[in-house]
Scaffold this motif. Sequence first.
Motif, PDB file in Angstrom:
ATOM      1  N   MET A 159      11.691  11.898  11.611  1.00 53.96           N
ATOM      2  CA  MET A 159      13.062  11.532  11.267  1.00 53.96           C
ATOM      3  C   MET A 159      13.788  12.708  10.627  1.00 53.96           C
ATOM      4  N   GLN A 160      13.139  13.371   9.673  1.00 50.39           N
ATOM      5  CA  GLN A 160      13.776  14.474   8.976  1.00 50.39           C
ATOM      6  C   GLN A 160      14.054  15.633   9.921  1.00 50.39           C
ATOM      7  N   ARG A 161      13.100  15.950  10.785  1.00 51.69           N
ATOM      8  CA  ARG A 161      13.242  17.112  11.659  1.00 51.69           C
ATOM      9  C   ARG A 161      14.313  16.880  12.715  1.00 51.69           C
ATOM     10  N   SER A 162      14.494  15.628  13.154  1.00 45.96           N
ATOM     11  CA  SER A 162      15.433  15.360  14.240  1.00 45.96           C
ATOM     12  C   SER A 162      16.863  15.143  13.751  1.00 45.96           C
ATOM     13  N   LEU A 163      17.032  14.723  12.498  1.00 49.90           N
ATOM     14  CA  LEU A 163      18.364  14.396  12.008  1.00 49.90           C
ATOM     15  C   LEU A 163      18.936  15.426  11.038  1.00 49.90           C
ATOM     16  N   LEU A 164      18.161  15.851  10.062  1.00 51.72           N
ATOM     17  CA  LEU A 164      18.709  16.679   8.997  1.00 51.72           C
ATOM     18  C   LEU A 164      18.970  18.120   9.418  1.00 51.72           C
ATOM     19  N   GLU A 165      18.091  18.699  10.220  1.00 52.34           N
ATOM     20  CA  GLU A 165      18.254  20.104  10.571  1.00 52.34           C
ATOM     21  C   GLU A 165      19.543  20.371  11.357  1.00 52.34           C
ATOM     22  N   PRO A 166      19.887  19.561  12.371  1.00 47.85           N
ATOM     23  CA  PRO A 166      21.155  19.814  13.078  1.00 47.85           C
ATOM     24  C   PRO A 166      22.383  19.347  12.289  1.00 47.85           C
ATOM     25  N   LEU A 167      22.179  18.500  11.274  1.00 50.00           N
ATOM     26  CA  LEU A 167      23.317  17.918  10.569  1.00 50.00           C
ATOM     27  C   LEU A 167      24.094  18.957   9.779  1.00 50.00           C
ATOM     28  N   LEU A 168      23.410  19.918   9.176  1.00 42.76           N
ATOM     29  CA  LEU A 168      24.099  20.986   8.454  1.00 42.76           C
ATOM     30  C   LEU A 168      24.999  21.767   9.395  1.00 42.76           C
ATOM     31  N   GLU A 169      24.509  22.039  10.596  1.00 41.16           N
ATOM     32  CA  GLU A 169      25.318  22.758  11.591  1.00 41.16           C
ATOM     33  C   GLU A 169      26.525  21.927  12.021  1.00 41.16           C
ATOM     34  N   ARG A 170      26.346  20.631  12.177  1.00 35.63           N
ATOM     35  CA  ARG A 170      27.451  19.756  12.571  1.00 35.63           C
ATOM     36  C   ARG A 170      28.517  19.697  11.480  1.00 35.63           C
ATOM     37  N   ILE A 171      28.089  19.653  10.228  1.00 34.57           N
ATOM     38  CA  ILE A 171      29.047  19.657   9.111  1.00 34.57           C
ATOM     39  C   ILE A 171      29.835  20.960   9.101  1.00 34.57           C
ATOM     40  N   ASN A 172      29.139  22.074   9.296  1.00 34.23           N
ATOM     41  CA  ASN A 172      29.819  23.368   9.312  1.00 34.23           C
ATOM     42  C   ASN A 172      30.782  23.476  10.496  1.00 34.23           C
ATOM     43  N   ASN A 173      30.401  22.915  11.652  1.00 32.65           N
ATOM     44  CA  ASN A 173      31.302  22.914  12.812  1.00 32.65           C
ATOM     45  C   ASN A 173      32.559  22.108  12.518  1.00 32.65           C
ATOM     46  N   HIS A 174      32.391  20.979  11.824  1.00 33.79           N
ATOM     47  CA  HIS A 174      33.536  20.145  11.452  1.00 33.79           C
ATOM     48  C   HIS A 174      34.473  20.907  10.503  1.00 33.79           C
ATOM     49  N   LEU A 175      33.908  21.622   9.540  1.00 35.28           N
ATOM     50  CA  LEU A 175      34.716  22.406   8.608  1.00 35.28           C
ATOM     51  C   LEU A 175      35.423  23.550   9.330  1.00 35.28           C
ATOM     52  N   GLU A 176      34.753  24.114  10.337  1.00 33.71           N
ATOM     53  CA  GLU A 176      35.371  25.193  11.109  1.00 33.71           C
ATOM     54  C   GLU A 176      36.535  24.673  11.949  1.00 33.71           C
ATOM     55  N   GLN A 177      36.362  23.500  12.543  1.00 35.51           N
ATOM     56  CA  GLN A 177      37.431  22.907  13.345  1.00 35.51           C
ATOM     57  C   GLN A 177      38.677  22.601  12.517  1.00 35.51           C
ATOM     58  N   ASN A 178      38.475  22.397  11.217  1.00 33.13           N
ATOM     59  CA  ASN A 178      39.597  22.128  10.316  1.00 33.13           C
ATOM     60  C   ASN A 178      40.047  23.383   9.565  1.00 33.13           C
ATOM     61  N   SER A 179      39.636  24.550  10.097  1.00 36.62           N
ATOM     62  CA  SER A 179      40.056  25.860   9.584  1.00 36.62           C
ATOM     63  C   SER A 179      39.660  26.096   8.135  1.00 36.62           C
ATOM     64  N   ILE A 180      38.550  25.479   7.703  1.00 32.89           N
ATOM     65  CA  ILE A 180      38.070  25.686   6.341  1.00 32.89           C
ATOM     66  C   ILE A 180      36.983  26.756   6.329  1.00 32.89           C
ATOM     67  N   ILE A 181      36.136  26.752   7.340  1.00 32.93           N
ATOM     68  CA  ILE A 181      35.144  27.804   7.532  1.00 32.93           C
ATOM     69  C   ILE A 181      35.562  28.652   8.732  1.00 32.93           C
ATOM     70  N   VAL A 182      35.444  29.974   8.594  1.00 32.57           N
ATOM     71  CA  VAL A 182      35.698  30.881   9.710  1.00 32.57           C
ATOM     72  C   VAL A 182      34.372  31.522  10.088  1.00 32.57           C
ATOM     73  N   THR A 183      33.829  31.112  11.243  1.00 33.56           N
ATOM     74  CA  THR A 183      32.526  31.621  11.670  1.00 33.56           C
ATOM     75  C   THR A 183      32.649  32.996  12.307  1.00 33.56           C
ATOM     76  N   LEU A 184      33.630  33.159  13.187  1.00 31.55           N
ATOM     77  CA  LEU A 184      33.787  34.416  13.912  1.00 31.55           C
ATOM     78  C   LEU A 184      34.156  35.537  12.938  1.00 31.55           C
ATOM     79  N   GLY A 185      33.315  36.539  12.866  1.00 30.81           N
ATOM     80  CA  GLY A 185      33.593  37.684  12.011  1.00 30.81           C
ATOM     81  C   GLY A 185      33.122  37.519  10.580  1.00 30.81           C
ATOM     82  N   SER A 186      32.525  36.365  10.250  1.00 32.09           N
ATOM     83  CA  SER A 186      32.063  36.169   8.879  1.00 32.09           C
ATOM     84  C   SER A 186      30.790  36.964   8.634  1.00 32.09           C
TER      85      SER A 186
END
Length: 224
Positions: A1-28
């Motif tokens: 359960m932990q390996r399948s849900l938690l590991e990708p969840l951090l990336e999904r949260i960061n993608n959501h923040l990037e889509q809302n222009s809060i995190i800038v991945t490109l060039g960081s």
Amino acid sequence: MQRSLLEPLLERINNHLEQNSIIVTLGSINIIDATVIEAKQSRKRKGKDSNNTQDSEAGYNVKTAADGKRKTTYGFKMHANTDEYGFVKKMTYTPGNVHDSQEMDKLLNKAHGQVFADSAYANKKNDERLGKHNNKILHRAYRNKPLTKQQKQDNKQRSSIRYIVERTFGLLKLHHGLGKARYLGLERNKAKAQLIAMSHNLKTGMNIFKEMQRLKTLRYYCVQ
């Protein structure tokens, strides 16, 4: 359960923040470091069945402080890659005896940019992989080979950026209880650390969002 849900969840949260222009991945940039977390049961003691109650999945970490004194901690390590705003981009969790540099590859994306880290990550392999432009690891002095004046200047400039990851670890320990493991075993404590990283990113993102809204409102009234 932990390996399948938690590991990708951090990336999904960061993608959501990037889509809302809060995190800038490109060039960081990538600021990499590790922090030691004391095990829940770090001392050797005998239980009711005379077995050692010390957490068997942790390990000893020996660190020499700035004053030259050695500090030994039995526990785990959280390895993290943060950006210049302190968002946790990636993290891994290991026993305390795993060397910091061993986790570096797991913390970087293929299309990484500049990498800031302390001298524990300085080695020939990383020099070749990162290249001169992206390699911002602190220079290390060796016996009969002290740092040059230019290397000292480089280290001073790089340290002014690298401290951000240390500040992030400090916040996670102060406000989220990362300093001491809550459970026995690596996977349970890794799950806790992952949840703490997600909580930190969401809280930091919310604070930035509020500041963006405040500035937007201020500009509106200034125009009026």
